[in-house]
Design a protein around this motif. Structure first.
Motif, PDB file in Angstrom:
ATOM      1  N   ASP A   1     -10.195   2.940   4.463  1.00 34.40           N
ATOM      2  CA  ASP A   1      -9.537   1.654   4.719  1.00 34.40           C
ATOM      3  C   ASP A   1      -9.002   1.571   6.147  1.00 34.40           C
ATOM      4  O   ASP A   1      -9.027   0.506   6.765  1.00 34.40           O
ATOM      5  CB  ASP A   1      -8.389   1.433   3.729  1.00 34.40           C
TER       6      ASP A   1
ATOM      7  N   ASN B   1      -3.084   1.478  -5.055  1.00 31.93           N
ATOM      8  CA  ASN B   1      -3.557   0.097  -4.927  1.00 31.93           C
ATOM      9  C   ASN B   1      -4.515  -0.260  -6.048  1.00 31.93           C
ATOM     10  O   ASN B   1      -4.472  -1.358  -6.617  1.00 31.93           O
ATOM     11  CB  ASN B   1      -4.273  -0.107  -3.581  1.00 31.93           C
TER      12      ASN B   1
ATOM     13  N   GLN C   1      -2.323  -3.932   4.818  1.00 33.25           N
ATOM     14  CA  GLN C   1      -1.155  -4.812   4.741  1.00 33.25           C
ATOM     15  C   GLN C   1      -0.207  -4.362   3.625  1.00 33.25           C
ATOM     16  O   GLN C   1       1.020  -4.401   3.789  1.00 33.25           O
ATOM     17  CB  GLN C   1      -1.603  -6.265   4.494  1.00 33.25           C
ATOM     18  N   ILE C   2      -0.774  -3.907   2.522  1.00 26.24           N
ATOM     19  CA  ILE C   2       0.065  -3.395   1.429  1.00 26.24           C
ATOM     20  C   ILE C   2       0.839  -2.161   1.894  1.00 26.24           C
ATOM     21  O   ILE C   2       2.015  -1.989   1.576  1.00 26.24           O
ATOM     22  CB  ILE C   2      -0.805  -3.077   0.193  1.00 26.24           C
TER      23      ILE C   2
ATOM     24  N   VAL D   1      -4.745  -3.662  11.650  1.00 24.62           N
ATOM     25  CA  VAL D   1      -5.023  -5.015  11.130  1.00 24.62           C
ATOM     26  C   VAL D   1      -5.514  -5.909  12.262  1.00 24.62           C
ATOM     27  O   VAL D   1      -6.488  -6.667  12.104  1.00 24.62           O
ATOM     28  CB  VAL D   1      -3.756  -5.612  10.471  1.00 24.62           C
TER      29      VAL D   1
ATOM     30  N   GLU E   1      -4.169  -3.160  -8.889  1.00 21.17           N
ATOM     31  CA  GLU E   1      -5.195  -4.178  -9.116  1.00 21.17           C
ATOM     32  C   GLU E   1      -5.667  -4.162 -10.572  1.00 21.17           C
ATOM     33  O   GLU E   1      -5.920  -5.220 -11.171  1.00 21.17           O
ATOM     34  CB  GLU E   1      -6.365  -3.951  -8.150  1.00 21.17           C
TER      35      GLU E   1
ATOM     36  N   LYS F   1      -8.242  -4.675   5.460  1.00 19.00           N
ATOM     37  CA  LYS F   1      -7.061  -5.390   5.974  1.00 19.00           C
ATOM     38  C   LYS F   1      -6.006  -5.575   4.889  1.00 19.00           C
ATOM     39  O   LYS F   1      -4.812  -5.321   5.101  1.00 19.00           O
ATOM     40  CB  LYS F   1      -7.457  -6.769   6.501  1.00 19.00           C
ATOM     41  N   SER F   2      -6.453  -6.002   3.712  1.00 23.38           N
ATOM     42  CA  SER F   2      -5.498  -6.282   2.627  1.00 23.38           C
ATOM     43  C   SER F   2      -4.792  -5.004   2.190  1.00 23.38           C
ATOM     44  O   SER F   2      -3.590  -5.023   1.890  1.00 23.38           O
ATOM     45  CB  SER F   2      -6.215  -6.940   1.435  1.00 23.38           C
ATOM     46  N   ARG F   3      -5.518  -3.899   2.186  1.00 21.58           N
ATOM     47  CA  ARG F   3      -4.909  -2.638   1.751  1.00 21.58           C
ATOM     48  C   ARG F   3      -3.973  -2.069   2.821  1.00 21.58           C
ATOM     49  O   ARG F   3      -2.941  -1.491   2.492  1.00 21.58           O
ATOM     50  CB  ARG F   3      -6.001  -1.642   1.379  1.00 21.58           C
TER      51      ARG F   3
ATOM     52  N   ASN G   1      -9.188  -7.799  12.583  1.00 17.30           N
ATOM     53  CA  ASN G   1      -9.360  -9.236  12.849  1.00 17.30           C
ATOM     54  C   ASN G   1     -10.268  -9.473  14.043  1.00 17.30           C
ATOM     55  O   ASN G   1     -11.128 -10.366  14.029  1.00 17.30           O
ATOM     56  CB  ASN G   1      -7.995  -9.897  13.099  1.00 17.30           C
TER      57      ASN G   1
ATOM     58  N   GLU H   1     -12.261  -7.131   5.329  1.00 15.41           N
ATOM     59  CA  GLU H   1     -11.213  -7.946   4.696  1.00 15.41           C
ATOM     60  C   GLU H   1     -10.485  -7.126   3.629  1.00 15.41           C
ATOM     61  O   GLU H   1      -9.254  -7.197   3.502  1.00 15.41           O
ATOM     62  CB  GLU H   1     -11.815  -9.207   4.074  1.00 15.41           C
ATOM     63  N   ILE H   2     -11.230  -6.329   2.866  1.00  8.77           N
ATOM     64  CA  ILE H   2     -10.613  -5.457   1.859  1.00  8.77           C
ATOM     65  C   ILE H   2      -9.711  -4.437   2.548  1.00  8.77           C
ATOM     66  O   ILE H   2      -8.582  -4.186   2.118  1.00  8.77           O
ATOM     67  CB  ILE H   2     -11.697  -4.744   1.021  1.00  8.77           C
TER      68      ILE H   2
END
Length: 922
Positions: A521, A793, A656-657, A674, A797, A652-654, A678, A649-650
């Protein structure tokens, strides 16, 4: 006096284990020892002198700081110690590598006493572990007209710290010791279940191979004084499975040379060999210590009259012995001719083990000194405005005009440092490269921290995009060993600048997520280079290399790594994957089909460039992860633009968590990743820089097409523990369909976990339980099933999507982070266990199957004794398969037949794969 009293108690405890006093790294204890030295009548003065001189760790340990300060006082005449003259004090400083010792030497060299300054300068000229704070002082003094600084810089510019070292011996006499027949996993040299002791080198050394083997090595040394013992993997590869610095340390401890008379149990220069050479990542570790790794080629394929290999009944090539290396054979390594001899008889060319670069490592006592030396020489030459003396072997630059680039060649060209401007480099080039992401794992992390201290590093290189210290290898059991080691490790790494799984400040929940999943990640650039302290550092974005704890330390400290650009094998796919097959079966089938086509492992030591295209990073990681078992050096996923964007994108989301959980540090490393993700997504969408692809005219060592149509049944990697040919056991190369077992082979334990599984695997477990419940009314386990999610994570989910409920319903045990287990589980009931995220059974250092069990796992490890040990009644077996096969086997208590399997997975969305519609090339 508490520190010294406690130390004496520890010494007595270690005596009972046959151990010497533990090397001192604490400043408080050493300060007490020094006070006893200053007291001429103190009863412990003699012992205290020995502890100071011979038993204090160098580098940036707090003890090293106290020692350096005391030696400075002796040199300046502020303290008088009869046993330590100023000349001896300088000698001791010269063995302390860097950090406080270099600071003291600079103080003295740039001081007002001319005689002392000259002596200090003479010692400084031998040192290479200087950092910016040190070189800045030298530069400033030079610019102010200091003649001593100018003299030191002139020496550095000529690289006298290297040129004045003794040359490598022309002839090295060795006596052979066959450690095992077949592939030797690093578990034989440094067992995973002894991981807790790796930073205690003497203690850990007792676990190498066996006490009997250690005694045999010592007998060889007595019988052959002046000769070096060479450890051999007969009919196999040495060091498969992991980089394992602790394994090399152990071999060096028993067969190598002491690095310094003033640093205990740090040995260098081991000599290892294998019929099929040395595993690539293990060979890198050997280089770290200035050792030698030989490819013996002493068994060759028997050929028929037409020159074709003769096969046995099993369809394997028959091997003939080219020459003997039986234990006790005396051989000669000639480093000038680069040949191996038995007397006057030439046996084999060993030039690949004695390249100019490797000879430099041998001469310098390890690769670190060469890396830092080159950097120091460049600094000095630049400061003086002169060209560096051509001392070191030039970077090997291989360029083929008109030839395109493979994916790994493109990545290395982008990240290369110090190469000829405008050069286009191909495989075989030996270069320094910038490292983007670094990972340290918890059973080698303490060794990495020791290496950082030894090379006097105090902060992570600013050029590293992100680095992570995991807690996954010790996640299962929070026992006394973990409680002693892990917080100390996390505190050090947090202070060094890494994102850490545990927060030394206690402000966020302990994250025991599997390191490879986290690094997958954190890698947000398909052009990145990743270095990680584990063989399964194999990301599905960028190119990742598993490395020893020392190479990880070097990457953290310098932001660089040095290695050859590997050759590549191109893997593509054709056909259609049947509905009842899982992607794990594609992974196993790739290995089986490759071996069938080529008759040998063409992946070994090379990069597998897998044109997977349509699978997002989580699922694609299953392939790249397994390439460690294929003996590949690394793997690169060639992905479609839209798939890569989905993966980013996956990621990034992880990330961010992780930020929301409070895991970012003062430098906002995670937020920076992150931002980079982007930017990379923007480049892909706008077409400025599409997803990484090779050139159409790239050249490969081999090309191979996996035929999905041939995959008709689930595939199992079998350790084949009863194979009459010992060299064929525990190799990962025996891949069998489930029908081979006839629905009869008993399974004692099932394990769904490790880095090989992703969220989809846990959903498969839940769906199988739902289906069986609907069909049978309830689910009964005829064997235990251990389930360990790779990350928190994924659990979150699964909870949000409702899958965790069914897993909880059928679990007889669920982990509790508020009350983690304090002891390892080695006995299991016939039920499902929901274990803490982490490595669990795969690591073999905490949880363990009962001795002699047959384990079916989604794991990667089938080595003898890793997941399960042998018993008197039978050999332990760790067979590897897909998640649905493992779950069904635990429910049945045996490996299913094909009819049972097809019924069980009907309607379940397995991890599907369809080859890319178009070739992924540029």
């Amino acid at each position: 006096m508490d520190s010294y009293t406690d130390y004496l108690k520890e010494i007595e405890e270690r005596k009972e284990q046959g151990l010497s006093p533990k090397p001192i790294d604490g400043g408080e204890l050493l300060a007490e020892i020094i006070s006893q030295i200053k007291d001429s009548g103190h009863e412990a003065r003699e012992d205290s002198l020995k502890f100071l001189i011979y038993n204090t760790l160098p580098g940036t340990t707090s003890a090293a700081g106290v020692k350096a300060k005391f030696l400075k006082e002796i040199i300046l005449g502020e303290v008088e110690v009869a046993e330590i003259t100023p000349a001896f004090a300088f000698e001791l400083l010269s063995h302390m590598k860097g950090g406080p010792s270099v600071e003291v030497l600079l103080d003295l060299a740039l001081g007002s006493d001319e005689a002392i300054a000259q002596e200090a300068a003479a010692v400084l000229k031998t040192q290479v572990f200087l950092y910016e704070a040190d070189t800045d002082r030298l530069k400033a003094a030079y610019q102010q007209g200091n003649p001593v600084a100018a003299d030191i810089l002139a020496s550095y510019a000529k690289a006298e710290f290297f040129t004045k070292l003794p040359d490598v011996e022309e002839e090295i006499k060795v006596v052979t010791y066959i450690a095992a027949e077949g592939d030797i996993s690093t578990d034989l040299l440094s067992p995973g279940n002894q991981a807790h002791s790796r930073s205690d080198r003497e203690l850990h050394g007792k676990c190498m191979i066996s006490p009997e083997a250690q005694a045999e090595i010592q007998e060889l040394q007595k019988a052959h004084p002046g000769k070096r013992v060479m450890l051999i993997a007969e009919k196999g590869t040495m060091g498969v499975g992991s980089s394992r610095m602790s394994g090399v340390n152990n071999v060096a401890l028993w067969t190598g040379k002491q690095a310094s008379p003033y640093v205990p149990f740090v040995n260098i220069a081991p000599i290892v060999a294998g019929t099929n050479g040395i595993s690539p990542i293990f060979l890198t570790t050997v280089d770290v210590t200035g050792g030698i790794g030989l490819d013996l080629k002493n068994w060759v394929k028997k050929l028929d009259a037409n020159g074709k290999p003769v096969l046995n009944e099993a369809g394997d090539p028959v091997l003939e012995q080219a020459y003997s290396v039986a234990t006790g054979t005396v051989l000669t390594i000639n480093t000038k001719k680069k040949k191996l001899y038995n007397g006057d008889q030439e046996l084999v060319d060993i030039s690949s083990a004695l390249t100019p670069q490797k000879l430099e490592f041998i001469k310098a006592g390890g690769s670190y000194s060469v890396v830092f030396g080159k950097k120091l020489q460049s600094f000095a030459a630049s400061t003086l405005g002169v060209k560096p003396e051509p001392v070191f072997a030039p970077s090997k630059e291989i360029s083929h005009e008109g030839q395109g680039l493979t994916a790994v060649e493109k990545i290395f060209n982008k990240n290369a440092v110090g190469v000829t401007k405008g050069a286009v480099l191909h495989a075989g080039s030996d270069v320094r490269v910038k490292v983007n992401i670094v990972g340290s794992q918890d059973t080698t992390g303490l060794m990495t921290s020791q290496e950082l201290e030894a090379m006097a590093a105090t902060v992570i290189s600013p050029t590293v995009d992100g680095a992570y210290q995991s807690g996954c290898h010790t996640a299962s059991v929070w026992d006394k060993k973990a409680q002693a080691n892990i917080p100390r490790l996390m505190k050090f790494m947090h202070g060094f600048g890494l994102i850490t799984a545990r927060d030394p400040k206690g402000q966020y929940h302990a994250m025991t997520d599997v390191i490879h999943k986290v690094l997958n990640d954190l890698t947000v650039d398909d052009w990145a280079i990743i270095i990680g302290g584990d063989s399964h550092t194999r990301m599905s974005k960028g190119v990742a290399f598993g490395a020893d704890s020392g190479t990880v330390a070097l990457a953290l400290a310098t932001g660089e790594a040095t290695m050859p650009i590997p050759e590549s094998v191109k893997v593509t796919f054709k056909g259609d994957l049947k509905d009842h097959m899982d992607f794990r079966d594609v992974v196993h089938a790739t290995q089986a089909q490759m071996l069938k086509k080529f008759g040998e492992n063409v992946f070994q030591g090379r990069v597998i460039e897998v044109h997977i295209g349509t699978l997002p990073a989580d699922q694609a990681f299953t392939f790249t992860d397994w390439t460690a078992e294929m003996k590949a050096k690394a793997s690169i996923c060639i992905s479609q633009d839209d798939t890569l964007i989905e993966s980013l994108e996956i990621a990034k989301s992880r990330i961010q968590i992780m930020i929301e959980k409070g895991m970012d540090n003062d430098n906002q490393v995670l937020q920076g990743l992150v931002d980079k993700a982007n930017e990379r997504i923007k480049e892909i969408k706008t077409g400025i820089k599409p997803a990484l692809t090779p050139d159409a005219d790239a050249k490969y060592s081999a090309e191979f097409v996996v035929d999905l149509d041939l995959i008709e049944e689930p595939m199992i990697a079998d350790p084949d523990v009863n194979n009459e040919d010992v060299s064929k056991r525990y190799t990962h190369d025996t891949i069998r369909g489930v029908s081979y077992y006839g629905g009869e082979k008993k399974v004692d334990l099932g394990f769904v976990g490790s880095c090989m599984v992703h969220k989809g695997d846990l959903k498969i477990v839940a769906q199988m339980l739902k289906n069986l419940e609907a069909e049978q009314g309830k689910v009964t386990f005829n064997a235990p099933l251990v389930v360990a999610a790779p990350t928190y994570n994924i659990i979150d989910e699964l909870k949000a999507e409702g899958d965790w409920d069914i897993l909880q319903k059928y679990s007889g045990f669920e982990f509790n982070d508020d009350a983690p287990k304090g002891s390892a589980r080695t006995e299991y009931e016939n039920m499902m266990y929901l274990e803490r995220p982490g490595c669990n059974l795969c690591m073999g250092n905490q949880e363990k199957a009962a001795k002699g069990d047959t384990v079916l796992a989604t794991s990667t490890r089938l080595f003898q004794g890793r997941v399960v040990e042998d018993s008197e009644r039978k050999k332990g077996e760790s067979l590897l398969a897909s998640t649905p096969v493992v779950v069904l086997s635990a429910i049945l208590g045996r490996i299913p037949n094909m009819d049972e399997y097809k019924v069980a997975v009907e309607g379940i969305k397995l991890t599907k794969f369809a080859p890319p519609r178009e070739a992924l090339i540029s």
